[in-house]
Scaffold this motif. Structure first.
Motif, PDB file in Angstrom:
ATOM      1  N   GLY A  86       0.833  -1.187   0.000  1.00  0.00           N
ATOM      2  CA  GLY A  86       0.000   0.000   0.000  1.00  0.00           C
ATOM      3  C   GLY A  86       0.872   1.242   0.000  1.00  0.00           C
ATOM      4  O   GLY A  86       2.105   1.165   0.036  1.00  0.00           O
ATOM      5  N   HIS A 104     -11.267  11.916   7.276  1.00  0.00           N
ATOM      6  CA  HIS A 104     -11.681  10.666   6.640  1.00  0.00           C
ATOM      7  C   HIS A 104     -12.458   9.826   7.654  1.00  0.00           C
ATOM      8  O   HIS A 104     -11.978   9.589   8.758  1.00  0.00           O
ATOM      9  CB  HIS A 104     -10.438   9.900   6.176  1.00  0.00           C
ATOM     10  N   PRO A 117      -3.598  11.063   2.720  1.00  0.00           N
ATOM     11  CA  PRO A 117      -4.180  10.088   1.792  1.00  0.00           C
ATOM     12  C   PRO A 117      -3.395   8.777   1.800  1.00  0.00           C
ATOM     13  O   PRO A 117      -2.166   8.775   1.922  1.00  0.00           O
ATOM     14  CB  PRO A 117      -4.070  10.789   0.433  1.00  0.00           C
ATOM     15  N   ARG A 118      -4.113   7.689   1.664  1.00  0.00           N
ATOM     16  CA  ARG A 118      -3.458   6.380   1.609  1.00  0.00           C
ATOM     17  C   ARG A 118      -4.386   5.372   0.951  1.00  0.00           C
ATOM     18  O   ARG A 118      -5.576   5.619   0.773  1.00  0.00           O
ATOM     19  CB  ARG A 118      -3.066   5.901   3.001  1.00  0.00           C
ATOM     20  N   GLY A 119      -3.824   4.194   0.625  1.00  0.00           N
ATOM     21  CA  GLY A 119      -4.663   3.167   0.032  1.00  0.00           C
ATOM     22  C   GLY A 119      -3.906   1.877  -0.192  1.00  0.00           C
ATOM     23  O   GLY A 119      -2.684   1.807  -0.070  1.00  0.00           O
ATOM     24  N   SER A 130       0.485   3.754  -7.569  1.00  0.00           N
ATOM     25  CA  SER A 130      -0.551   3.729  -6.537  1.00  0.00           C
ATOM     26  C   SER A 130      -0.634   5.074  -5.818  1.00  0.00           C
ATOM     27  O   SER A 130      -1.721   5.548  -5.484  1.00  0.00           O
ATOM     28  CB  SER A 130      -0.259   2.612  -5.533  1.00  0.00           C
ATOM     29  N   ALA A 131       0.521   5.702  -5.580  1.00  0.00           N
ATOM     30  CA  ALA A 131       0.533   7.002  -4.917  1.00  0.00           C
ATOM     31  C   ALA A 131      -0.169   8.048  -5.781  1.00  0.00           C
ATOM     32  O   ALA A 131      -0.971   8.850  -5.275  1.00  0.00           O
ATOM     33  CB  ALA A 131       1.970   7.425  -4.627  1.00  0.00           C
ATOM     34  N   ARG A 133      -2.424   7.461  -8.041  1.00  0.00           N
ATOM     35  CA  ARG A 133      -3.849   7.112  -8.064  1.00  0.00           C
ATOM     36  C   ARG A 133      -4.569   7.615  -6.811  1.00  0.00           C
ATOM     37  O   ARG A 133      -5.666   8.176  -6.891  1.00  0.00           O
ATOM     38  CB  ARG A 133      -4.007   5.594  -8.176  1.00  0.00           C
ATOM     39  N   GLU A 134      -3.950   7.422  -5.640  1.00  0.00           N
ATOM     40  CA  GLU A 134      -4.594   7.858  -4.394  1.00  0.00           C
ATOM     41  C   GLU A 134      -4.783   9.371  -4.354  1.00  0.00           C
ATOM     42  O   GLU A 134      -5.813   9.862  -3.886  1.00  0.00           O
ATOM     43  CB  GLU A 134      -3.778   7.388  -3.187  1.00  0.00           C
ATOM     44  N   GLU A 137      -7.777  10.065  -6.563  1.00  0.00           N
ATOM     45  CA  GLU A 137      -9.051   9.613  -6.010  1.00  0.00           C
ATOM     46  C   GLU A 137      -9.483  10.440  -4.801  1.00  0.00           C
ATOM     47  O   GLU A 137     -10.676  10.724  -4.635  1.00  0.00           O
ATOM     48  CB  GLU A 137      -8.955   8.140  -5.618  1.00  0.00           C
ATOM     49  N   GLU A 138      -8.544  10.811  -3.942  1.00  0.00           N
ATOM     50  CA  GLU A 138      -8.909  11.436  -2.684  1.00  0.00           C
ATOM     51  C   GLU A 138      -8.853  12.966  -2.726  1.00  0.00           C
ATOM     52  O   GLU A 138      -9.639  13.630  -2.042  1.00  0.00           O
ATOM     53  CB  GLU A 138      -8.026  10.899  -1.554  1.00  0.00           C
ATOM     54  N   GLU A 180     -15.528   8.077  -0.752  1.00  0.00           N
ATOM     55  CA  GLU A 180     -14.628   7.311   0.105  1.00  0.00           C
ATOM     56  C   GLU A 180     -14.724   7.729   1.567  1.00  0.00           C
ATOM     57  O   GLU A 180     -13.932   7.288   2.403  1.00  0.00           O
ATOM     58  CB  GLU A 180     -13.183   7.473  -0.390  1.00  0.00           C
TER      59      GLU A 180
END
Length: 226
Positions: A86, A104, A117-119, A130-131, A133-134, A137-138, A180
């Motif tokens: 993650g 959150h 932010p994380r995921g 992934s970083a 993308r998060e 998204e957030e 989210e």
């Protein structure tokens, strides 16, 4: 082939038994002895051994083990199903810089948390992807720069997972990921962030870790060198 056997074949690193550690038992007689509850920190007498739950995010495994003193028992661990790390991303705005945190909602605690932010990592995805993308998204934004800050094991007593930590210089904040459970951002100075930590309002371990790494790396000290 059982799901446990498939896991052993596809991710053998999860079943390594370094000297002096907890040896994972695979012989059926040893597994049965451990399953019958001969000691172990989990109690677990009569509990099944193997994959006991799995979805697209996590896989819960109960292993039969031999402890360093020779006792047999059971131990539970939680694995990321994707097998990829993650990410946690600390967004930075401006040259000062200011930190962009989010409020959150988290189902496990049934409360709101101030976080970075994380995921989860997506299967076969690079951590940097992934970083990015998060952040999209957030916070509805993309980084001008990503700075890798190393890895974190969030709970080595239960979780096998590793997360990669990043700081991200972002140009602006876009549309928040309300779906989210994000209700608003908190844009704070370094001093204000430390007040949140000192006063116990910021308690998320991932955020505390990425903040500490960024602080030690000198990324929060002011204008950065080109």
């Amino acid at each position: 082939m059982t799901s446990y056997e498939a896991l052993r074949r596809t991710r053998p690193e999860l079943f390594a038994s370094p000297p002096g550690g907890f040896e994972i038992l695979l012989d059926p007689a040893d597994v049965e002895a451990a399953r019958r509850g001969v000691g172990g920190p989990d109690g677990g007498a009569g509990e099944p051994v193997g994959v006991v739950y799995s979805d697209r995010f996590i896989t819960v495994v109960r292993d039969a083990v031999r402890f360093p003193d020779g006792r047999l028992g059971l131990h539970v661990r939680i694995l990321p199903t994707s097998g990829t790390p993650g990410v946690v991303v600390l967004p930075l705005l401006g040259p000062a810089p200011e930190l962009v945190l989010i409020e959150h909602y988290r189902h496990p605690t049934r409360s709101w948390h101030v976080e970075a932010p994380r995921g989860f990592g997506e299967p076969d995805a690079e951590a940097t992807a992934s970083a990015v993308r998060e952040l999209g998204e957030e916070l509805g934004t993309a980084p001008d720069e990503l700075v890798h800050l190393g890895a974190l094991h969030p709970d080595s007593g239960l979780l096998s997972s590793r997360v990669e930590l990043y700081a991200a210089r972002i140009p602006a904040i876009g549309d928040l990921g309300a779906e989210e459970g994000i209700r608003r951002t908190r844009v704070v100075s370094v001093a204000e962030a430390e007040d949140l930590i000192r006063e116990g309002e910021l308690t998320d371990g991932f955020t505390l870790a990425v903040y500490t790494r960024a602080r030690l790396a000198g990324l929060l000290d002011g204008p950065h060198a080109e």
